[in-house]
Design a protein around this motif. Structure first.
Motif, short mmCIF file in Angstrom:
data_model
loop_
_atom_site.label_atom_id
_atom_site.label_comp_id
_atom_site.label_asym_id
_atom_site.label_seq_id
_atom_site.Cartn_x
_atom_site.Cartn_y
_atom_site.Cartn_z
N GLU A 155 -4.22 4.80 3.38
CA GLU A 155 -3.41 3.79 2.68
C GLU A 155 -4.19 3.25 1.49
O GLU A 155 -5.33 2.82 1.64
CB GLU A 155 -3.06 2.64 3.64
CG GLU A 155 -2.12 3.02 4.78
CD GLU A 155 -0.68 3.22 4.31
OE1 GLU A 155 -0.27 2.60 3.31
OE2 GLU A 155 0.04 4.03 4.96
N THR A 201 0.85 -1.19 0.00
CA THR A 201 0.00 0.00 0.00
C THR A 201 0.88 1.23 0.00
O THR A 201 2.08 1.16 0.29
CB THR A 201 -0.94 0.04 1.22
OG1 THR A 201 -0.13 0.06 2.41
CG2 THR A 201 -1.86 -1.17 1.24
N ALA A 235 0.92 5.48 1.15
CA ALA A 235 0.24 6.48 1.97
C ALA A 235 -0.15 7.68 1.12
O ALA A 235 0.70 8.32 0.51
CB ALA A 235 1.15 6.91 3.11
#
Lengths: 575, 471
Positions: free
Chosen positions: B348, B333, B335
């Motif tokens: 995320e 993932t 941010a």
């Protein structure tokens, strides 16, 4: 329950269940704006990205889900009923650079298989309604395509009378379903290319496999659109074309001084057990028998035709989307024949705007009944009124049971149909003998999707029988006469009636629902093909097959993978 | 057959003189390009000798061949950087496999679209800058403008080459359409909106070359990672030229700031407009505007197309191999800053879906470098002022921030509050009028307009006062 924005159950592999409300007033619309200016209505699609019915499926780029689609159907219906002054409806977009991107793929991927199929069917019914409004009401539709127009967006345009495309060397019309999504342009796209617009089939092949579509000049040359206009004069071109279309529309036509027919709110709330009680139409679920008992009550009151049609129409949609497990619909009626046939003239030979639109709504509602994937059983009992337009309900059924004689003993509480009758309270005591009474309405006012009457469809291929049945128009047929005319499937007497009906319903519940749906659809639409039967029978059937194939909806399928950035992986064998 | 000496008229390293298909395509296209250059390229100056760099081959000497040339006679060439032996796909589902020399059928349409969108920006900027020659602050700058213009023209050729060589009839039609859409043309606009804005003054031009050409650098860099080797090699070579464009922006903006600081210090005042230079707050507003518009060019942060292109190996991230991850991005993932319940928050997202954002983040880091240089220059001049990049959510028309009103310092505010203050953040009509009032041409060799400092050095070891354009 009042709003169609609904909470969703946790996502299951099989798809998310959503509840859709067909009985409440949808206004103010979230996704559409309507402006009526004289004889021209402008309906702008302005889909709110956060207004989707599936959590997490953001409706970008004017993409639609069933919530958007419901509002569209409502808008079209309201323009038809409430705006007799309108001759042309311009369908455009509230967003710069985008017309409509079609069905929202994430919403589609999140939906259950049944929801997909029903969305597809409902959307097709509404697209066909545009064409029906053009042919039947003289209302013209103009697609003002000022921006990207792909998939279901182009299919929406295809359903209009005239497609005007901006020519800016960039904007294209496209059907990217096959190359991008591994499914079909199933909202009539493929059918209308060849059957309506007569696009050459080799060109249709190129077009429907070309994800980016085709722009102005070629789109016009291939017949994919009707007209081009530059960006700076696009609005002028839309206005000019709308004005021209109005000249031969209903606004210039028959009922010049007509009053609008306002669509009052239905304001029906299903009860906690799922019963639906409208003014004229009621439904009681019998979950043990997987059966919906539907009772249509007649009235000679002038408000009956419109109100009853709207209630029945909404109920059919409710059953399709929200009651998938009620596999059989038992159709009952209540009232005098005269209270139904009182409306015959208005439905057959409408003399004003409201009557015409109401007649066409009955036609569409009966067609919606034909297209409902449930076993339809009509039960003609004492006190029923399968006459006039309601005779069509009996003829639409897969089986028609007509009681021979009358009930002598008190019927058991759990007999088929008793639950819905209980919702209405005591029935008229002096119930007349059950009969079926076709009127001239059955001879052509309410054609099916195949272009035939329900009488012709029922007796297809036996011209003598059709002629003989026609001769019974105007008379009430009791069990024996109806059986002789070929209009009753079975005519049990009171001793057999409840058991026969119960066994028919219970037997049905034990069969494969898939096989039943397919079998019934095959039997209902005999005879010639029309664009509608091809869309509902051929295009939709292939589409529904594709929807359950791993290449579309398996873990590596195109629809599942769409938007994740990972590519589909196809099984390469041709089936 | 035509008797044109292709290698002389069109310098190339793609075997043009043996390639009949390419010859046929270019014979049709070249006259249209010439007509386009005549009608929408730099206004005036077509009869003047300009000291220009022409790429005649890809060697280090060949691509920096300087000489006087009249712009219409410029030899727009077709160059791919040298092939890398055994080059492998660096990311996506086919990572590790050999790169493609031909377009795979399944990616024909996506690749063509990527090339068309990139190609559309190249002539667009030439069109946007068409009238700037009449207000150039020096011959040195005038020459740089023209250098950029002819190279953007060559970048168009580069994209057209790919369309002609690899996309058949569709490619030829798209190549023509690149000349039929025009910047700001209400009927046939350029595809990306930033390229329909006007570049009407030199401060905008310098900011454009700094910020928007830098977007070009990152887009080209991402395409240089492509599994489609001809695209990769084409972009690789274009990047060399793009570096000069950004140099013009970086040094140009620095020269503006330097000149302003000189005036501030000399006169001990912040009120510098009476002295005919660009006050630093206005410079900041131009930075705000051009940075935001350029961020829009990266598209929506979460993008299905971006993810598809990445997985397919069509378009990577900038300097893909420098990323310390699996280059498949299916299990990580990233941010992302987004607006959640009216406030900025970190969310995320699956890395694959925000490839655009990753590319944009590297771009933002790169933009910061110039700001640091300019601020050092301002500090060294003894002026207490710092230029800054606005928050990425400021004044955005594309992506997650578009529906929100965010200040340059990253506060989410109401629409009314934003509108009440936007004159402090973005150039007002008054600011633009003032900048326009400074735009008088200076054509005397070595002399500079009063609002810009001279460059540190001239072009190709020539002095600053060299006669870069013979008028």
């Amino acid at each position: 329950m009042h709003t169609h924005r609904v909470s969703t159950a946790p996502t299951q592999p099989a798809g998310t269940e959503v509840y859709l409300d067909f009985f409440s007033d949808l206004r103010p619309w979230r996704h559409w704006t309507l402006r009526v200016d004289g004889s021209i209505a402008t309906l702008l699609m302005y889909v709110q990205p956060d207004g989707g019915i599936f959590d997490g499926a953001e409706l970008k780029l004017n993409s639609y889900d069933m919530g958007v689609e419901l509002e569209f159907a409502d808008a079209v219906r309201r323009i038809r009923f409430e705006h007799p002054e309108v001759g042309c409806v311009v369908i455009g977009s509230g967003y710069e650079g985008v017309f409509c991107a079609g069905a929202n793929i994430r919403a589609l991927a999140a939906a259950t298989h049944a929801h997909k199929v029903n969305l597809c069917k409902f959307t097709n019914e509404t697209r066909l309604e545009l064409e029906e409004a053009s042919a039947g009401s003289g209302l013209r539709f103009l697609a003002a395509v000022g921006g990207a127009c792909s998939g279901g967006g182009y299919e929406l345009a295809l359903a209009t009378d005239h497609i005007l495309l901006v020519d800016d060397r960039n904007t294209a019309v496209s059907l990217p379903e096959v190359p991008l999504l591994g499914v079909l342009p199933g909202t009539g796209g493929l059918t209308r290319l060849t059957d309506k617009r007569h696009v050459r089939r080799d060109r249709a092949d190129v077009f429907a496999t070309r994800a980016e579509g085709l722009r102005g000049g070629v789109a016009l040359e291939w017949g994919l659109v009707d007209e081009l206009a530059p960006r700076t004069s696009f609005d002028e071109a839309v206005n000019a074309r709308a004005a021209a279309l109005t000249e031969h529309s209903r606004a210039a036509g028959a009922f010049v001084s007509d009053e609008p027919a306002m669509l009052e709110p239905l304001d029906i709330s299903p009860t906690p057990d799922g019963s639906v009680i409208g003014e004229f139409v009621a439904m009681a679920p019998d979950r043990d028998r997987a059966c919906a008992e539907v009772l249509i009550s007649a009235s000679a009151h002038p408000r009956w035709p419109l109100r009853a049609a709207r209630e029945l129409d909404a109920l059919l949609c409710h059953l399709r989307f929200n009651e998938p497990e009620l596999g059989t619909v038992v159709l009952l009626t209540d009232g005098s024949h005269a209270s139904v046939t009182a409306h015959d003239r208005a439905l057959r030979e409408p003399a004003n705007h409201a009557e015409r639109e109401t007649a066409l709504l009955w036609r569409r509602t009966l067609s919606r009944l034909d297209l409902t994937a449930r076993t339809l059983i009509a039960a003609v009992e004492p006190g029923s009124c399968f006459a006039g337009v309601l005779a069509e309900v009996a003829l639409a059924a897969d089986r028609t049971y007509l009681l021979d004689g009358e009930f002598v003993d008190e019927r058991p509480d759990d007999a088929v149909g008793m639950a819905v009758r209980a919702l209405r309270g005591p029935q008229s005591a002096d119930a007349v003998l059950p009969t079926l009474a076709m009127t001239e309405i059955s001879l052509g006012s309410m054609p099916m999707a195949n272009g035939l009457t329900r009488l012709q469809s029922r007796l297809w291929g036996d011209d003598a029988a059709i002629a003989a049945a026609r001769d019974t128009v105007g008379s009430a047929l009791d069990a024996q006469a109806a059986a002789e005319a070929g209009l009753a499937t079975a005519t049990p007497d009171d001793l057999d009636w409840d058991d026969d009906l119960r066994l028919a319903v219970e037997e049905r519940a034990a069969f494969s629902p898939d096989a039943l749906t397919a079998m019934e659809a095959n039997h209902r639409f005999c005879g010639p093909e029309t664009m509608a039967t091809k869309i509902f029978g051929r295009l939709s059937a292939w589409q529904n097959w594709i929807f359950i194939r791993p290449n579309a909806t398996g873990p590596d399928g195109a629809l599942t993978r769409y938007g994740t950035g990972t590519r589909p992986s196809y099984a390469t064998d041709r089936v | 057959m035509s008797k044109i000496d292709y290698s002389e008229r069109i310098p190339n390293n793609v075997g043009l003189s043996e390639d009949r298909r390419l010859q046929r395509a270019l014979e049709g296209w070249q006259p249209k390009f010439a007509r386009w250059w005549d009608e929408l390229g730099p206004a005036g100056f077509s009869g003047n000798d300009v000291y220009l760099r022409t790429a005649i081959d890809t060697s280090s000497e060949g691509w920096t061949h300087f000489d006087y040339v009249k712009m219409p006679d410029y030899r727009w060439g077709i160059f791919l950087s040298a092939p890398k032996p055994d080059r492998r796909i660096g990311f996506g589902e086919s990572a590790g496999r050999p790169v493609w020399q031909e377009v795979p059928g399944e990616f024909r349409s996506d690749l063509r679209r990527l090339i068309v969108v990139q190609g559309d920006t190249e002539p667009a900027s030439v069109e946007q800058q068409r009238h700037l020659g009449h207000t150039a602050p020096s011959l040195y700058d005038l020459r740089n403008l023209f250098q950029i213009n002819v190279e953007e023209g060559r970048h168009l050729w580069a994209m057209v080459y790919l369309l002609h060589a690899h996309f058949g009839r569709d490619g030829r039609e798209e190549a023509e359409a690149l000349l039929e859409r025009h910047s700001g043309d209400p009927d046939n606009p350029r595809i990306l909106n930033a390229f329909n804005e006007k570049t009407s003054d030199w401060l905008s031009f310098l900011a454009f070359t700094y910020f928007t050409d830098r977007d070009g650098k990152y887009q080209l860099g991402a395409l240089a990672e492509s599994a489609f080797d001809p695209l990769s090699r084409t972009c690789e070579f274009m990047l060399r030229e793009e570096a000069h464009h950004m140099f013009v922006g970086a040094t140009g903006m620095g020269r503006v700031a330097q000149r302003t600081c000189e005036v501030m210090v000399e006169n001990d005042t912040d009120d510098v407009r009476p002295f005919g230079v660009v006050d630093l707050p206005t410079l900041q507003k131009y930075i705000n505007f051009h940075y935001a518009v350029s961020l829009d060019l990266f598209g929506a942060e979460a993008s299905t197309n971006g993810a598809n292109f990445y997985t397919a190996g069509l378009k990577g991230r900038f300097d893909e191999s420098a990323y310390d991850d699996d280059h498949v991005l299916t299990s990580t993932t990233f941010a992302c800053t987004e607006v959640v319940d009216g406030a900025l928050a970190t969310v995320e997202r699956p890395s694959l879906q925000v490839v655009n954002l990753q590319l944009r983040d590297s771009y933002s880091d790169d933009c910061e470098k110039g700001l640091r240089r300019w601020n050092r220059l301002i500090a060294e001049a003894g002026v207490d002022f710092e230029l800054a990049l606005p928050h990425p959510g400021f004044n955005r028309a594309v992506g997650v921030f578009a529906p929100h009103d965010i200040t340059p310092d990253g506060r989410v505010v109401s629409r009314a509050a934003w509108e009440a203050s936007c004159g402090e953040w973005l150039p007002t009509d008054d600011d633009r009028d003032y900048i326009t009032s400074l735009m008088s041409p200076v054509y005397e060799p070595g002399r500079m307009a009063g609002w810009i400092a001279p460059p540190a050095r001239g072009v190709n070891t020539r002095p600053v006062e060299y006669d870069y354009v013979r008028l």
